[in-house]
Design a protein around this motif. Structure first.
Motif, PDB file in Angstrom:
ATOM      1  N   SER A   1       0.850  -1.186   0.000  1.00  0.00           N
ATOM      2  CA  SER A   1       0.000   0.000   0.000  1.00  0.00           C
ATOM      3  C   SER A   1       0.885   1.235   0.000  1.00  0.00           C
ATOM      4  CB  SER A   1      -0.938   0.017   1.214  1.00  0.00           C
ATOM      5  OG  SER A   1      -0.198   0.023   2.423  1.00  0.00           O
ATOM      6  N   ARG A   2       0.364   2.282  -0.598  1.00  0.00           N
ATOM      7  CA  ARG A   2       1.131   3.514  -0.715  1.00  0.00           C
ATOM      8  C   ARG A   2       0.281   4.672  -0.215  1.00  0.00           C
ATOM      9  NH1 ARG A   2       2.667   6.162  -6.263  1.00  0.00           N
ATOM     10  NH2 ARG A   2       3.945   7.903  -5.564  1.00  0.00           N
ATOM     11  N   TRP A   3       0.929   5.623   0.470  1.00  0.00           N
ATOM     12  CA  TRP A   3       0.212   6.687   1.163  1.00  0.00           C
ATOM     13  C   TRP A   3       0.918   8.019   0.926  1.00  0.00           C
ATOM     14  CZ3 TRP A   3      -3.945   4.748   4.101  1.00  0.00           C
ATOM     15  CH2 TRP A   3      -3.951   3.355   4.261  1.00  0.00           C
ATOM     16  N   VAL A   4       0.114   9.081   0.844  1.00  0.00           N
ATOM     17  CA  VAL A   4       0.658  10.423   0.645  1.00  0.00           C
ATOM     18  C   VAL A   4       0.578  11.176   1.967  1.00  0.00           C
ATOM     19  CG1 VAL A   4      -1.577  11.272  -0.192  1.00  0.00           C
ATOM     20  CG2 VAL A   4       0.510  12.548  -0.702  1.00  0.00           C
ATOM     21  N   CYS A   5       1.657  11.846   2.340  1.00  0.00           N
ATOM     22  CA  CYS A   5       1.758  12.501   3.637  1.00  0.00           C
ATOM     23  C   CYS A   5       0.989  13.824   3.644  1.00  0.00           C
ATOM     24  CB  CYS A   5       3.228  12.745   3.977  1.00  0.00           C
ATOM     25  SG  CYS A   5       3.503  13.161   5.703  1.00  0.00           S
ATOM     26  N   LEU A   6       0.126  13.971   4.637  1.00  0.00           N
ATOM     27  CA  LEU A   6      -0.627  15.194   4.834  1.00  0.00           C
ATOM     28  C   LEU A   6       0.008  16.080   5.900  1.00  0.00           C
ATOM     29  CD1 LEU A   6      -4.232  13.671   4.943  1.00  0.00           C
ATOM     30  CD2 LEU A   6      -3.024  14.615   2.957  1.00  0.00           C
TER      31      LEU A   6
END
Length: 202
Positions: A42-47
């Motif tokens: 899984s890949r996630w974008v930092c907020l």
């Protein structure tokens, strides 16, 4: 076997962002998915935090990154595209972390998973199990938390303890205050992420 995670953070320079996504989506993730011992990615974008991207790979055990198949496509044996993209990224860290206690697989990204907290502490090896229990208790009480997982990276006398918490609704850093400092230990990394979806503009 003890379940494990491969945790990778990095960020491309602005001019490489679109190609970086192409590389991840069309080469890197499909390549890793075919390797023995890799169960999900899984890949996630930092907020809130840095660097911009984190990739989390669930593995049956840490041995998944020592197989001949993994070595055949990693390091010096990486594809030319991988070598070119990775050489230009910043903030790149790679950790192989093993589960502390029984751990479920990371929930698949989708409507039910709105946010991911990834936090990391340094902890003496002898205190990892008790600290993990404290993290689970504290994180489990956060509003909207649907899954809490704890993993550790062996650093000799110390360990890097990673906490992953998924939420079913948007949260902000202020909502997560109780886990920023647990049992007197402040988190060294404390990043909040949203699921990555290429077609939705993140």
């Amino acid at each position: 076997m003890t379940r494990a995670l491969l945790i990778v953070t990095m960020e491309p320079p602005p001019g490489l962002a679109e190609e970086f996504d192409d590389w991840y989506d069309t080469e890197h993730f499909p390549q890793r998915a075919r390797l023995p011992g890799f169960e999900s990615a899984s890949r996630w974008v930092c907020l809130d935090g840095w660097p911009r991207w984190i990739a989390v790979y669930d593995m049956t055990s840490a041995a998944a990154v020592t197989t001949p198949e993994y070595k055949a496509v990693s390091g010096a044996n990486s594809t030319p595209w991988s070598k070119r993209v990775l050489a230009r990224t910043i903030g790149r860290q790679r950790h192989v972390a093993v589960a502390v206690g029984d751990q479920p697989s990371l929930q698949a990204q989708g409507p039910a998973v709105s946010r991911l907290l990834a936090a990391e502490w340094a902890c003496p090896q002898g205190e990892v199990a008790s600290f993990a229990r404290a993290l689970r208790r504290t994180a489990g009480d956060l509003p909207g938390a649907v899954q809490v997982r704890v993993f550790a990276v062996d650093k000799g006398e110390t360990a890097l303890v990673w906490l992953f918490v998924t939420f079913d609704a948007p949260v902000v850093r202020a909502d997560l205050g109780p886990v920023a400092r647990v049992e007197g230990r402040g988190a060294r990394t404390f990043n909040l992420y949203a699921p990555y979806f290429r077609t939705s503009g993140y």
